[in-house]
Design a protein around this motif. Structure first.
Motif, PDB file in Angstrom:
ATOM      1  N   ASN A 256       0.887  -1.405  -0.067  1.00 15.41           N
ATOM      2  CA  ASN A 256      -0.002   0.145   0.073  1.00 15.41           C
ATOM      3  C   ASN A 256       0.779   1.394   0.127  1.00 15.41           C
TER       4      ASN A 256
ATOM      5  N   SER B 233      -1.710  -4.298  -2.891  1.00 17.96           N
ATOM      6  CA  SER B 233      -2.208  -3.180  -2.584  1.00 17.96           C
ATOM      7  C   SER B 233      -3.678  -2.955  -2.492  1.00 17.96           C
ATOM      8  N   THR B 234      -4.347  -2.057  -1.649  1.00 18.67           N
ATOM      9  CA  THR B 234      -5.708  -2.242  -1.526  1.00 18.67           C
ATOM     10  C   THR B 234      -6.349  -0.523  -1.703  1.00 18.67           C
TER      11      THR B 234
END
Length: 537
Positions: free
Chosen positions: A149, A172-173
């Motif tokens: 992230n 990543s979110t």
């Protein structure tokens, strides 16, 4: 064993691995406490007062210099834990002997790793989170997700972190960042999809030591990628989606800069994961050696001892099983099998035993599920290792304590595959149900080879006669029996006239005294000739 608050040198070396540091002297039997790491410049005196139990990095000190000898004596007297040097191919014999005399551990660093990088690696290895992460029983991948992230926010695109086998370790979110179908599929299976476009990208990425820019593959988006390295060893890779093709040279530089930080995380995660995997491998070896230990071992493997399981066996197909390259390939094969089995079932145990990789597969409703998985792993292993791979699947057993039976089946399948005529195929896979005939013959050959009391008159006598007199009775009889007594078919197999077959059979019965009309004699004679090559008869 030292308490959890005080690291020791053995723990540090285990975390970093031999690709970074290798001992030149034998580590002492007792733990060597480590308090920190210091960089010693060549022309500077030792830090005073000395930092007791610190690792001392001897920057710029040549192996043949008197300064190196003096430094060993001074470091030992001051109480340093060990001294780290770079040999650059220079002889180290005298230095090693001096370290032994002084009683200090001497380590050699990877020449390709910068000293400041090594300093950071060792400092990371000294942190409790790295050293004792294995106590939790699984790698601390949460930090990798946070790191993914952070990279996505810094560089400006959706990010994934992968290992060298293209397994997705973290992604990543962050909201609002575009992804493509390839990334979606990879995240769902935690594995990058197969495809020639991806293969070429990975080849480029591992060859170049910088951030690379890749155009969109069909149905995908452009990407930035960089290999994560420690010296010459590739630990993994970082990929960032460039959805609007707006990532500039600053983004490329930022991705390159963060690779060292990711290397620290991957080293810690890999070492922890390796320790856990070794533990499960040891449990599987214990179960195979002593099935009565199932009550103690099953809970540690996370298995119900009363549920069905099956054993799969994988091996590198090589003429010389003792060859160093084959042994290295077998070790890598064990890692690949473990990764794929863990992705499907979790950690239930994979072990490398005498060149064969065994994998414990829990029972499934679908009868073909195990077969499909074994074939998939074998294909991926062949593609990754570039060596022929064989795989055998044993029969399912109804409880864990009977796993040795399934293992024996898997071994028989591997043996039967290896005894097929011709060169090994790139990827050979079979189950015991598919290879029951060849497996039975392999089992018979192994059994007959250990029974010296079994009469051996017919098979060896016929072969010996052929060698001595230049006849072909053995091949003629075998062709006749293989053809179920059909003279015409046997003559076709040997490309001779049917009357030639009849004549040879008649002469053979006169010389050797067997009776082809007797079913028992036919069976034994066929086995003798069929298995003669395996038994040296």
């Amino acid at each position: 064993m030292l308490g959890t608050g005080v690291p020791d040198l053995g723990q540090v070396l285990e975390v970093l691995g031999s690709s970074l540091l290798r001992p030149l002297t034998e580590p002492p039997e007792k733990p060597v406490p480590v308090s920190g790491v210091l960089i010693h410049e060549r022309r500077a005196p030792l830090p005073f007062p000395a930092v007791t139990d610190a690792i001392l990095l001897a920057v710029g000190v040549g192996m043949d210099e008197a300064r190196a000898m003096d430094l060993i004596g001074s470091a030992a007297q001051a109480g340093y834990a060990c001294l780290v040097v770079k040999s650059f191919g220079e002889p180290v014999t005298a230095l090693v002997e001096a370290a032994r005399q002084a009683g200090i551990v001497l380590l050699a660093a990877n020449e390709a790793v910068a000293w400041h990088h090594l300093d950071a690696m060792i400092s990371s290895a000294l942190t409790p989170a790295v050293r004792f992460g294995q106590a939790a029983g699984a790698p601390a991948f949460g930090d990798l997700f946070a790191l993914a992230n952070a990279i996505a926010g810094m560089v400006g695109g959706a990010t994934v972190i992968e290992d060298p086998h293209r397994r997705i370790l973290a992604y990543s979110t962050l909201p609002g960042q575009a992804v493509d179908e390839g990334r979606r599929q990879g995240i769902l299976g935690l594995q990058v999809p197969d495809g020639p476009d991806y293969d070429e990208q990975y080849r480029v990425l591992t060859r170049l030591g910088r951030t690379c820019r890749f155009p969109a593959v069909p149905g995908g988006l452009p990407r930035l990628g960089v290999a994560v390295r420690v010296g010459s060893e590739v630990l993994g890779s970082i990929w960032v989606v460039d959805a609007g093709e707006h990532l500039d040279s600053a983004a490329e530089q930022a991705l390159s800069d963060v690779a060292d930080n990711v290397a620290l995380h991957l080293l810690a995660a890999r070492t922890t994961e390796s320790a856990v995997r070794r533990r499960y491998a040891d449990l599987l070896r214990r179960l195979l050696a002593d099935p009565s230990s199932v009550t103690a071992v099953a809970p540690q493997l996370g298995l119900d001892p009363n549920l069905p399981v099956a054993m799969a066996a994988f091996a590198v197909a090589s003429v010389d099983a003792e060859d160093a390259l084959t042994a290295h390939a077998a070790t890598r094969l064990a890692d690949l099998v473990s990764l794929h089995c863990e992705a499907r079932y979790g950690r239930h145990g994979c072990a490398l035993i005498d060149g064969t990789v065994y994998a414990l597969l829990p029972g499934e409703p679908s009868p073909n599920a195990h077969r499909e998985l074994v074939a998939y792993i074998a294909r991926r292993a062949h593609s990754a290792l570039r060596v022929p791979v064989r795989a055998g699947l044993g029969s399912p057993v109804q409880e864990l304590r009977s796993i040795e039976s399934s293992r024996a089946d898997a071994d028989l399948v591997l043996r039967a595959l290896s005894e097929r005529p011709g060169d090994p195929q790139p990827c050979e896979v079979a189950s015991i149900d598919e290879m029951w005939a060849g497996a039975t013959l392999s089992a018979l050959a192994a059994m007959l080879a250990t029974h010296e009391v079994v009469p051996r008159r017919l098979g060896p006598a016929i072969r010996a006669h052929d060698v001595e007199h230049g006849t072909t009775y053995a091949s003629t009889i075998l062709a006749y029996l293989d053809a179920d007594g059909d003279v015409a078919a046997a003559s076709h197999l040997l490309s001779v006239h049917p009357n030639t077959i009849r004549y040879r059979l008649s002469r053979a019965t006169e010389i050797f005294g067997f009776d082809l009309a007797d079913p028992d004699e036919r069976l034994v004679l066929w086995l003798r000739l069929r298995l003669g090559g395996r038994l040296d008869w």
